[in-house]
Design a protein around this motif. Structure first.
Motif, PDB file in Angstrom:
ATOM      1  N   PRO A  61       0.837  -1.201   0.000  1.00 15.64           N
ATOM      2  CA  PRO A  61       0.000   0.000   0.000  1.00 15.64           C
ATOM      3  C   PRO A  61       0.876   1.259   0.000  1.00 15.64           C
ATOM      4  CG  PRO A  61      -0.690  -1.527   1.737  1.00 15.64           C
ATOM      5  CD  PRO A  61       0.609  -2.033   1.194  1.00 15.64           C
ATOM      6  N   VAL A  64       3.692   2.967   3.069  1.00 22.28           N
ATOM      7  CA  VAL A  64       4.300   2.045   4.038  1.00 22.28           C
ATOM      8  C   VAL A  64       5.532   1.409   3.401  1.00 22.28           C
ATOM      9  CG1 VAL A  64       2.053   1.575   5.081  1.00 22.28           C
ATOM     10  CG2 VAL A  64       3.001  -0.045   3.419  1.00 22.28           C
ATOM     11  N   ARG A  65       6.428   0.900   4.223  1.00 24.95           N
ATOM     12  CA  ARG A  65       7.744   0.494   3.738  1.00 24.95           C
ATOM     13  C   ARG A  65       8.195  -0.860   4.256  1.00 24.95           C
ATOM     14  NH1 ARG A  65      10.721   5.225   6.625  1.00 24.95           N
ATOM     15  NH2 ARG A  65       8.893   4.909   7.975  1.00 24.95           N
ATOM     16  N   ASP A  66       8.973  -1.550   3.428  1.00 24.81           N
ATOM     17  CA  ASP A  66       9.782  -2.672   3.895  1.00 24.81           C
ATOM     18  C   ASP A  66      11.127  -2.118   4.335  1.00 24.81           C
ATOM     19  OD1 ASP A  66       8.080  -4.848   3.324  1.00 24.81           O
ATOM     20  OD2 ASP A  66       8.650  -4.804   1.213  1.00 24.81           O
ATOM     21  N   VAL A  70      -1.136  -1.859  19.188  1.00 25.03           N
ATOM     22  CA  VAL A  70      -1.456  -1.073  17.991  1.00 25.03           C
ATOM     23  C   VAL A  70      -2.953  -0.780  17.948  1.00 25.03           C
ATOM     24  CG1 VAL A  70      -1.543  -1.164  15.473  1.00 25.03           C
ATOM     25  CG2 VAL A  70       0.485  -2.012  16.687  1.00 25.03           C
ATOM     26  N   LEU A  79      -7.877  11.256   9.806  1.00 23.48           N
ATOM     27  CA  LEU A  79      -6.671  10.526   9.407  1.00 23.48           C
ATOM     28  C   LEU A  79      -6.454   9.223  10.189  1.00 23.48           C
ATOM     29  CD1 LEU A  79      -4.122  13.456   8.917  1.00 23.48           C
ATOM     30  CD2 LEU A  79      -5.661  12.410   7.257  1.00 23.48           C
ATOM     31  N   LEU A  80      -7.242   9.010  11.224  1.00 19.99           N
ATOM     32  CA  LEU A  80      -7.161   7.749  11.979  1.00 19.99           C
ATOM     33  C   LEU A  80      -7.473   6.573  11.070  1.00 19.99           C
ATOM     34  CD1 LEU A  80      -9.214   8.375  15.266  1.00 19.99           C
ATOM     35  CD2 LEU A  80      -6.905   7.431  15.148  1.00 19.99           C
ATOM     36  N   PHE A  81      -6.676   5.518  11.144  1.00 16.09           N
ATOM     37  CA  PHE A  81      -7.039   4.282  10.455  1.00 16.09           C
ATOM     38  C   PHE A  81      -8.023   3.509  11.330  1.00 16.09           C
ATOM     39  CE2 PHE A  81      -3.088   4.749   7.887  1.00 16.09           C
ATOM     40  CZ  PHE A  81      -3.658   4.546   6.646  1.00 16.09           C
ATOM     41  N   MET A 121      -6.260   2.234  14.775  1.00 15.29           N
ATOM     42  CA  MET A 121      -4.825   1.996  14.930  1.00 15.29           C
ATOM     43  C   MET A 121      -4.163   3.186  15.617  1.00 15.29           C
ATOM     44  SD  MET A 121      -4.101   0.153  11.282  1.00 15.29           S
ATOM     45  CE  MET A 121      -2.440  -0.430  11.606  1.00 15.29           C
ATOM     46  N   TRP A 131       0.207   5.202  12.961  1.00 19.69           N
ATOM     47  CA  TRP A 131      -0.398   5.186  11.623  1.00 19.69           C
ATOM     48  C   TRP A 131      -1.263   6.407  11.389  1.00 19.69           C
ATOM     49  CZ3 TRP A 131       0.921   1.164  14.568  1.00 19.69           C
ATOM     50  CH2 TRP A 131       1.640   0.141  13.951  1.00 19.69           C
ATOM     51  N   ALA A 151      -3.427   8.340   8.017  1.00 22.37           N
ATOM     52  CA  ALA A 151      -3.808   8.259   6.602  1.00 22.37           C
ATOM     53  C   ALA A 151      -3.522   9.574   5.883  1.00 22.37           C
ATOM     54  CB  ALA A 151      -5.285   7.881   6.487  1.00 22.37           C
ATOM     55  N   ARG A 200       2.808   6.703   6.070  1.00 21.28           N
ATOM     56  CA  ARG A 200       1.547   6.402   6.756  1.00 21.28           C
ATOM     57  C   ARG A 200       1.779   5.491   7.946  1.00 21.28           C
ATOM     58  NH1 ARG A 200      -3.063   5.770   2.019  1.00 21.28           N
ATOM     59  NH2 ARG A 200      -3.465   8.008   1.977  1.00 21.28           N
ATOM     60  N   GLU A 201       2.906   4.825   7.944  1.00 20.53           N
ATOM     61  CA  GLU A 201       3.324   3.995   9.079  1.00 20.53           C
ATOM     62  C   GLU A 201       4.730   4.446   9.430  1.00 20.53           C
ATOM     63  OE1 GLU A 201       2.657  -0.231   8.551  1.00 20.53           O
ATOM     64  OE2 GLU A 201       4.340  -0.782   9.828  1.00 20.53           O
ATOM     65  N   TYR A 217       7.674   5.572  12.865  1.00 20.74           N
ATOM     66  CA  TYR A 217       7.989   5.428  14.281  1.00 20.74           C
ATOM     67  C   TYR A 217       7.917   6.755  15.017  1.00 20.74           C
ATOM     68  CZ  TYR A 217       9.164   0.529  14.630  1.00 20.74           C
ATOM     69  OH  TYR A 217       9.066  -0.825  14.682  1.00 20.74           O
TER      70      TYR A 217
END
Lengths: 449, 449
Positions: free
Chosen positions: A6, A9-11, A43, A61-63, A97, A129, A131, A140-141, A143
């Motif tokens: 999505p 978000v990241r690896d 979470v 913006l809350l998921f 979240m 998180w 949005a 969007r995700e 730390y």
């Protein structure tokens, strides 16, 4: 089916995980030294905990998490007919979240009050998180990294949080400006200007970094501030010491703020600062819940927004029915700090390769010898791998390069016969012929060095 | 408003965070020694990635995230009129929360194939979410801990994963049974029994731990297996060596499985095992994607379900269009391991208190002396706090006890005058009168000891 992620978000690949871990470890080691303890919250929180705490934009913006099972079963048909997302939402979603670490912390303190020592000093490093529209450097995700103490209004905590900022950024190799102000001083200015409480002064002043002093004054003029008021604001924003401000705002609530800052700076008189700690009358910090001391970190060279901030809040847990829990805390903009450290190559170089040694071999009958040698290396605490099968050395060296391992043990027929293996320094290019035990000694010394 | 948490999710207080961290650090240190590197994937994944990968139950238990904004805007009114949750779901939710670490890993490998060394050895320790009914020891948000290598079918990896299991559980203080089998052996049995591929043999055998050999045979009888078949299954389940099974299942695909297990056990011949590694013909492991070696960890003393398991899979990434990526991996049941270690008091005792020293004082004029001493302690690397204000010592000692700090420095008027402070060992009860520098030396030695 093509693998995809999505937006926003990241690896994290191994080298990134190691670098992020390094950054968080430095931060944690300072927190620990100052007596702050880690907590973790889930979470998933109830939407009743999260909603209404972050303003209208935050609610948007809350998921939100869809209720499980047949989520429409008990929904009134009339709500569905209206096709109104807002009225359907509370019927089909009761959880969300984590959006920040502050509200969960307030919820945590309220729920665990009787299990906690008061004052309670905690830190928390966890993802949150939002949005938000994804853009460069915004995710969007991501730390957050917060350190707070609740249950005391002693100003020694303000002083030690300034030391924490000073020491963390020093250890990370970043030179920063630590800007300090006090909400009561801003309150005194508002009082002196004879403004209503719901004026836009603070939000306008918050743009000081972006549009400069004259920009702010221009905006205020448009907001129908009078000349006398503008003059006072100019004088206030131009001042750089507590005594100047004391003269500008006599007999206002600013005096209490000034005295508190004097006490805080007093504690730090004998402390050797690595970064500038500056009283900054123009610092406002938008968030509503601050009631005293406020602080913000800026990188003098970067045009980026702040690297952290915080302040004192009198009533964090009040919304959960727990009163009189004054607290003070600061947070570190972990993603921005990471980005800056990455751009300026501030991470230690050896972070990407934890593997120290690879065994390469080209004859299948060496396999069990190789496996035993590998076990011995690992038992000796040397992170090691073997190439998984006998293959052409060229292919194996390519793999060794790929995983950035500094040493290779090479075993061919003659090495297998003699029991003397070739230890190759893959960075320096030198090689020696050694027995297994000498190889282990050599590599152990390398690790310590 | 009362603070609350959703069902099945948890807060972790400092002592729990420290113990969980300890467990994960032990696991990580073994992974590192074996050359596995950490990766992280996001919590939020596309539902297209997750759906259909975990069976019907998994699809049901996946936490789905509601699309943001006016999520009903583009939904056909006819779908809403039908009040059918299933058909509405894909219209209002396109993202879900991580359900395990295997599918995200397959997605990760497929997306980053050209950035990764192949074979790629990774570990991943992150939480996952399942809308399971919460019950004792079962959570909706819990950690998984996986270690895998993909891109090679070499059996040395099976052998090293067995070593990893052996060493992790040994270091955590848990004695376990490491049970091993091979899917090709089970395949050989099915072949020999002349069964269709979609028989229930494996799912029935999976109950061996719960209902015992006779229980399994009884169930199979009810499933209309013939006497001859039952006899073969009994003989199979009663065997304990590879050669017994070889005799029972000649000329079947079991032979390949047997040879592979012989090779794997061969690598471990010279390795000193701390736990039993047992060939277990009845081990089936329910998951569809295993194609070769399988393994499961059981605690001989506990009635709990397994502490971990894994195996080889030939086609993990095929669903994302990446073929021929054979891999093998195992996972650790982190929550169950934690629970067992907690019950058996296997965590080191000093894990709850990182704070080593507190400064107590009862005269306000000592405050800046206290703050300076505190700074010096921290600079020396001794995690320390001060009581935030001058107060009655009784109250301060109570706080010291609450935070479980082992040492207190006590400063009253006479200490302030003389510069000799009282260092109190709060566990032993002894105390000495020392200069600041001697206190620091003493505490530093304590930390090293």
């Amino acid at each position: 089916m093509k693998a995809s992620l999505p937006q926003g978000v990241r690896d994290f690949l191994p080298a990134q995980v190691h670098r992020r871990q390094y950054m968080f470890d430095v931060i944690k080691s300072v927190f620990t030294r100052f007596g702050y303890e880690p907590i973790e919250t889930p979470v998933i929180e109830n939407l009743s905990t999260l909603t209404g705490k972050y303003g209208e934009e935050g609610d948007r913006l809350l998921f939100k998490i869809l209720n499980n099972g047949d989520f429409l079963a008990k929904v009134d048909q009339s709500i569905l007919t209206k096709k109104n997302s807002k009225s359907l939402l509370p019927k089909i979603s009761k959880r969300g979240m984590r959006y920040d670490l502050t509200v969960p912390f307030a919820r945590f303190v309220s729920m665990h009050l009787h299990e906690l020592p008061i004052p309670f000093k905690r830190y928390q490093i966890q993802p949150v998180w939002r949005a938000d529209r994804p853009q460069k450097g915004r995710f969007r995700e991501f730390y957050q990294c917060d350190v707070d103490v609740v249950g005391s209004d002693a100003l020694v905590y303000e002083a030690e949080l300034l030391q924490i900022y000073d020491q963390v950024f020093d250890q990370l190799g970043l030179q920063v400006k630590i800007q300090v102000n006090h909400r009561q001083i801003l309150q005194g200015l508002i009082q002196k200007l004879d403004l209503a409480q719901d004026n836009k002064l603070i939000t306008t002043m918050d743009k000081l970094d972006k549009i400069g002093l004259e920009g702010v004054l221009l905006e205020l003029t448009k907001q129908e501030y009078g000349q006398q008021q503008i003059d006072l604001i100019r004088a206030y924003l131009r001042s750089s010491t507590l005594s100047e401000v004391r003269e500008l705002l006599p007999e206002t609530s600013a005096i209490q703020g000034i005295e508190e800052l004097e006490e805080i700076f007093g504690y730090l008189e004998n402390y050797t600062k690595q970064n500038q700690i500056l009283f900054t009358p123009g610092l406002a910090r938008g968030l509503d819940y601050y009631t005293g001391f406020i602080v913000e970190i800026n990188d003098p060279k970067a045009e980026m927004s702040s690297l952290g901030g915080g302040g004192r809040y009198a009533n964090l847990t009040e919304v959960f029915g727990v009163k009189n829990m004054s607290g003070v805390g600061v947070s570190f903009g972990a993603e921005r700090i990471y980005q800056l450290m990455d751009e300026r190559a501030l991470f230690p170089q050896n972070l990407s390769n934890t593997i120290r040694c690879i065994i390469l071999y080209d004859i299948p009958q060496a396999q069990s010898t190789v496996f035993d040698l590998l076990s011995t290396l690992r038992t000796a605490g040397i992170p090691s791998v073997m190439y998984p099968e006998a293959a052409k050395f060229k292919k194996q060296f390519k793999y060794a390069e790929r995983i950035q391992v500094p040493y290779a043990i090479v075993i061919g027929q003659s090495e297998l016969d003699s029991g003397l293996y070739t230890l190759k320094d893959l960075n320096g290019g030198t090689q020696q012929s050694l027995e297994a035990l000498s190889i282990i000694d050599t590599l152990k010394n390398e690790i310590i060095r």
